[in-house]
Design a protein around this motif. Structure first.
Motif, PDB file in Angstrom:
ATOM      1  N   ILE A   4       0.862  -1.184   0.000  1.00 28.29           N
ATOM      2  CA  ILE A   4       0.000   0.000   0.000  1.00 28.29           C
ATOM      3  C   ILE A   4       0.897   1.233   0.000  1.00 28.29           C
ATOM      4  O   ILE A   4       1.812   1.349   0.814  1.00 28.29           O
ATOM      5  CB  ILE A   4      -0.912   0.016   1.241  1.00 28.29           C
ATOM      6  CG1 ILE A   4      -1.833  -1.214   1.215  1.00 28.29           C
ATOM      7  CG2 ILE A   4      -1.761   1.298   1.279  1.00 28.29           C
ATOM      8  CD1 ILE A   4      -2.671  -1.374   2.454  1.00 28.29           C
ATOM      9  N   LYS A   5       0.612   2.132  -0.935  1.00 28.09           N
ATOM     10  CA  LYS A   5       1.425   3.357  -1.024  1.00 28.09           C
ATOM     11  C   LYS A   5       0.897   4.386  -0.030  1.00 28.09           C
ATOM     12  O   LYS A   5      -0.255   4.819  -0.127  1.00 28.09           O
ATOM     13  CB  LYS A   5       1.353   3.937  -2.439  1.00 28.09           C
ATOM     14  CG  LYS A   5       1.947   3.036  -3.506  1.00 28.09           C
ATOM     15  CD  LYS A   5       2.086   3.836  -4.784  1.00 28.09           C
ATOM     16  CE  LYS A   5       2.652   3.015  -5.914  1.00 28.09           C
ATOM     17  NZ  LYS A   5       1.682   2.053  -6.466  1.00 28.09           N
ATOM     18  N   ILE A   6       1.768   4.759   0.909  1.00 27.46           N
ATOM     19  CA  ILE A   6       1.351   5.624   2.018  1.00 27.46           C
ATOM     20  C   ILE A   6       1.902   7.040   1.856  1.00 27.46           C
ATOM     21  O   ILE A   6       3.054   7.219   1.457  1.00 27.46           O
ATOM     22  CB  ILE A   6       1.910   5.086   3.361  1.00 27.46           C
ATOM     23  CG1 ILE A   6       1.578   3.598   3.561  1.00 27.46           C
ATOM     24  CG2 ILE A   6       1.460   5.947   4.537  1.00 27.46           C
ATOM     25  CD1 ILE A   6       0.300   3.297   4.251  1.00 27.46           C
ATOM     26  N   GLY A   7       1.093   8.021   2.216  1.00 26.49           N
ATOM     27  CA  GLY A   7       1.551   9.410   2.327  1.00 26.49           C
ATOM     28  C   GLY A   7       1.347   9.868   3.766  1.00 26.49           C
ATOM     29  O   GLY A   7       0.366   9.478   4.410  1.00 26.49           O
ATOM     30  N   ILE A   8       2.261  10.668   4.274  1.00 19.86           N
ATOM     31  CA  ILE A   8       2.150  11.157   5.658  1.00 19.86           C
ATOM     32  C   ILE A   8       2.002  12.675   5.627  1.00 19.86           C
ATOM     33  O   ILE A   8       2.824  13.359   5.004  1.00 19.86           O
ATOM     34  CB  ILE A   8       3.405  10.773   6.473  1.00 19.86           C
ATOM     35  CG1 ILE A   8       3.551   9.244   6.524  1.00 19.86           C
ATOM     36  CG2 ILE A   8       3.343  11.363   7.886  1.00 19.86           C
ATOM     37  CD1 ILE A   8       4.856   8.763   7.164  1.00 19.86           C
ATOM     38  N   VAL A   9       0.959  13.197   6.261  1.00 22.24           N
ATOM     39  CA  VAL A   9       0.820  14.653   6.385  1.00 22.24           C
ATOM     40  C   VAL A   9       1.100  15.009   7.840  1.00 22.24           C
ATOM     41  O   VAL A   9       0.366  14.589   8.744  1.00 22.24           O
ATOM     42  CB  VAL A   9      -0.585  15.150   5.989  1.00 22.24           C
ATOM     43  CG1 VAL A   9      -0.617  16.684   5.993  1.00 22.24           C
ATOM     44  CG2 VAL A   9      -0.978  14.637   4.623  1.00 22.24           C
ATOM     45  N   GLY A  10       2.166  15.780   8.042  1.00 19.06           N
ATOM     46  CA  GLY A  10       2.598  16.124   9.407  1.00 19.06           C
ATOM     47  C   GLY A  10       3.867  15.354   9.724  1.00 19.06           C
ATOM     48  O   GLY A  10       3.813  14.166  10.045  1.00 19.06           O
ATOM     49  N   ALA A  61      -2.704  16.164  -1.859  1.00 18.52           N
ATOM     50  CA  ALA A  61      -3.881  15.318  -2.081  1.00 18.52           C
ATOM     51  C   ALA A  61      -4.126  15.109  -3.581  1.00 18.52           C
ATOM     52  O   ALA A  61      -4.462  14.016  -4.023  1.00 18.52           O
ATOM     53  CB  ALA A  61      -5.107  15.937  -1.422  1.00 18.52           C
ATOM     54  N   LYS A  62      -3.921  16.165  -4.361  1.00 20.74           N
ATOM     55  CA  LYS A  62      -4.183  16.085  -5.807  1.00 20.74           C
ATOM     56  C   LYS A  62      -3.116  15.315  -6.558  1.00 20.74           C
ATOM     57  O   LYS A  62      -3.401  14.541  -7.460  1.00 20.74           O
ATOM     58  CB  LYS A  62      -4.259  17.497  -6.394  1.00 20.74           C
ATOM     59  CG  LYS A  62      -5.623  18.113  -6.235  1.00 20.74           C
ATOM     60  CD  LYS A  62      -5.806  19.301  -7.194  1.00 20.74           C
ATOM     61  CE  LYS A  62      -7.009  20.113  -6.755  1.00 20.74           C
ATOM     62  NZ  LYS A  62      -6.700  21.516  -6.502  1.00 20.74           N
ATOM     63  N   LYS A  63      -1.845  15.562  -6.205  1.00 23.53           N
ATOM     64  CA  LYS A  63      -0.761  15.074  -7.068  1.00 23.53           C
ATOM     65  C   LYS A  63      -0.034  13.823  -6.576  1.00 23.53           C
ATOM     66  O   LYS A  63       0.562  13.106  -7.375  1.00 23.53           O
ATOM     67  CB  LYS A  63       0.283  16.184  -7.244  1.00 23.53           C
ATOM     68  CG  LYS A  63      -0.250  17.391  -7.983  1.00 23.53           C
ATOM     69  CD  LYS A  63       0.891  18.306  -8.368  1.00 23.53           C
ATOM     70  CE  LYS A  63       0.409  19.593  -9.001  1.00 23.53           C
ATOM     71  NZ  LYS A  63       1.414  20.648  -8.905  1.00 23.53           N
ATOM     72  N   SER A  64      -0.032  13.589  -5.289  1.00 25.14           N
ATOM     73  CA  SER A  64       0.805  12.480  -4.802  1.00 25.14           C
ATOM     74  C   SER A  64       0.221  11.136  -5.240  1.00 25.14           C
ATOM     75  O   SER A  64      -0.992  10.989  -5.409  1.00 25.14           O
ATOM     76  CB  SER A  64       0.914  12.571  -3.283  1.00 25.14           C
ATOM     77  OG  SER A  64       0.500  11.392  -2.694  1.00 25.14           O
ATOM     78  N   SER A  65       1.104  10.160  -5.402  1.00 24.40           N
ATOM     79  CA  SER A  65       0.629   8.859  -5.891  1.00 24.40           C
ATOM     80  C   SER A  65       0.216   7.932  -4.750  1.00 24.40           C
ATOM     81  O   SER A  65      -0.014   6.747  -4.963  1.00 24.40           O
ATOM     82  CB  SER A  65       1.734   8.192  -6.714  1.00 24.40           C
ATOM     83  OG  SER A  65       2.841   7.931  -5.870  1.00 24.40           O
ATOM     84  N   CYS A  66       0.108   8.454  -3.531  1.00 24.56           N
ATOM     85  CA  CYS A  66      -0.242   7.562  -2.412  1.00 24.56           C
ATOM     86  C   CYS A  66      -1.698   7.109  -2.514  1.00 24.56           C
ATOM     87  O   CYS A  66      -2.545   7.794  -3.081  1.00 24.56           O
ATOM     88  CB  CYS A  66       0.021   8.254  -1.080  1.00 24.56           C
ATOM     89  SG  CYS A  66      -1.018   9.672  -0.775  1.00 24.56           S
ATOM     90  N   GLU A  67      -1.937   5.918  -1.958  1.00 22.50           N
ATOM     91  CA  GLU A  67      -3.311   5.383  -1.931  1.00 22.50           C
ATOM     92  C   GLU A  67      -3.954   5.645  -0.571  1.00 22.50           C
ATOM     93  O   GLU A  67      -5.166   5.716  -0.443  1.00 22.50           O
ATOM     94  CB  GLU A  67      -3.278   3.871  -2.163  1.00 22.50           C
ATOM     95  CG  GLU A  67      -2.687   3.479  -3.490  1.00 22.50           C
ATOM     96  CD  GLU A  67      -2.202   2.044  -3.475  1.00 22.50           C
ATOM     97  OE1 GLU A  67      -2.838   1.212  -4.148  1.00 22.50           O
ATOM     98  OE2 GLU A  67      -1.194   1.746  -2.795  1.00 22.50           O
ATOM     99  N   ALA A  68      -3.110   5.719   0.459  1.00 22.66           N
ATOM    100  CA  ALA A  68      -3.617   5.916   1.826  1.00 22.66           C
ATOM    101  C   ALA A  68      -2.775   6.982   2.511  1.00 22.66           C
ATOM    102  O   ALA A  68      -1.585   7.113   2.237  1.00 22.66           O
ATOM    103  CB  ALA A  68      -3.548   4.618   2.603  1.00 22.66           C
ATOM    104  N   VAL A  69      -3.421   7.727   3.397  1.00 27.02           N
ATOM    105  CA  VAL A  69      -2.748   8.866   4.045  1.00 27.02           C
ATOM    106  C   VAL A  69      -2.838   8.736   5.561  1.00 27.02           C
ATOM    107  O   VAL A  69      -3.887   8.373   6.096  1.00 27.02           O
ATOM    108  CB  VAL A  69      -3.434  10.191   3.618  1.00 27.02           C
ATOM    109  CG1 VAL A  69      -2.828  11.382   4.352  1.00 27.02           C
ATOM    110  CG2 VAL A  69      -3.332  10.399   2.115  1.00 27.02           C
TER     111      VAL A  69
END
Ligand SMILES: NC(=O)c1ccc[n+]([C@@H]2O[C@H](COP(=O)([O-])OP(=O)(O)OC[C@H]3O[C@@H](n4cnc5c(N)ncnc54)[C@H](O)[C@@H]3O)[C@@H](O)[C@H]2O)c1
Length: 203
Positions: A4-10, A61-69
């Protein structure tokens, strides 16, 4: 195995803990990080080999390729980020407390339901071995029918005064008490009817 591709905000203290956990997890790959503070985002990216770095959560949110944040910003700043991510069809783990106002809760739930994304709040006592043993003892009947519970957490003043620069825009009931409340809901398998509260201010 598909990761799962993850993005972290913060990319603060707890964002780094999230990064460490995802890095160790066989089913996760951290692909993006976002922090208002560019150097914090870049430091985390460098430490964990994260390629996509953002300072604006809308762009993230618009551009990153993550599936889950993982939403790991201060307590009172979860709502707009969660709504932008839901609108971008990202699944989410949102730090506790989910939000700090009723209006934010309604707006977030609306966006989450409308976009059919999956969300959980990071109430991790539910996976913590001592709490799980207690829950198993309740569920198996070993402790009988629970009728009252007492939950107490202690913290040192340094946490709200110095460690969390945003503590004044949250409260101890949000950043600590939310765990206690969730744990009791889980143990009793029930919701709260009435709240009695006492607070003490000063030293
Ligand atoms: N589950 C737990 O037990 C646990 C433990 C610690 C913290 N937390 C929660 O995690 C969250 C973060 O806590 P922390 O201690 O890491 O705080 P922190 O202040 O160390 O980090 C927050 C980060 O968010 C960034 N940020 C703020 N607004 C932003 C925005 N609009 N877009 C992108 N980045 C933004 C800040 O620059 C900062 O780097 C809080 O909700 C806290 O309650 C949960």
């Amino acid at each position: 195995m598909n990761k799962i591709k993850i993005g972290i905000v913060g990319a603060g203290m707890w964002g780094e803990t999230h990064a460490r956990i995802y890095q160790d997890h066989p089913c996760a790959e951290i692909v993006a990080v976002c922090d208002l503070n560019k150097s914090k985002a870049e430091n985390l990216a460098q430490k964990f080999g994260i390629r996509q770095v953002y300072t604006d959560y809308r762009e993230f949110a618009k551009k990153s390729s993550c599936e889950a944040v993982a939403v790991v910003t201060p307590d009172f700043l979860h709502a707009d980020i969660a709504i932008a991510c839901a609108n971008a069809k990202k699944h989410m783990i949102i730090e506790k407390p989910f939000a700090t106002t009723r209006e934010d809760v309604y707006k977030m739930v609306d966006a989450i339901e409308k976009n059919k994304v999956r969300v959980m709040v990071d109430f991790h006592n539910r996976w913590s071995p001592p709490f799980v043993s207690g829950k198993q003892a309740v569920d198996s009947g070993e402790l009988g029918e629970p009728c009252s519970a007492y939950f107490r957490l202690n913290d040192i003043k340094w946490v709200p005064t110095d460690m969390l620069p945003w503590a004044g825009q949250s409260s101890i009931i949000w950043f600590l008490g939310s765990h206690s409340l969730d744990t009791l809901r889980w143990y009793f398998n029930d919701e709260v009817d009435r709240v009695y509260s006492v607070s003490r201010a000063g030293y």
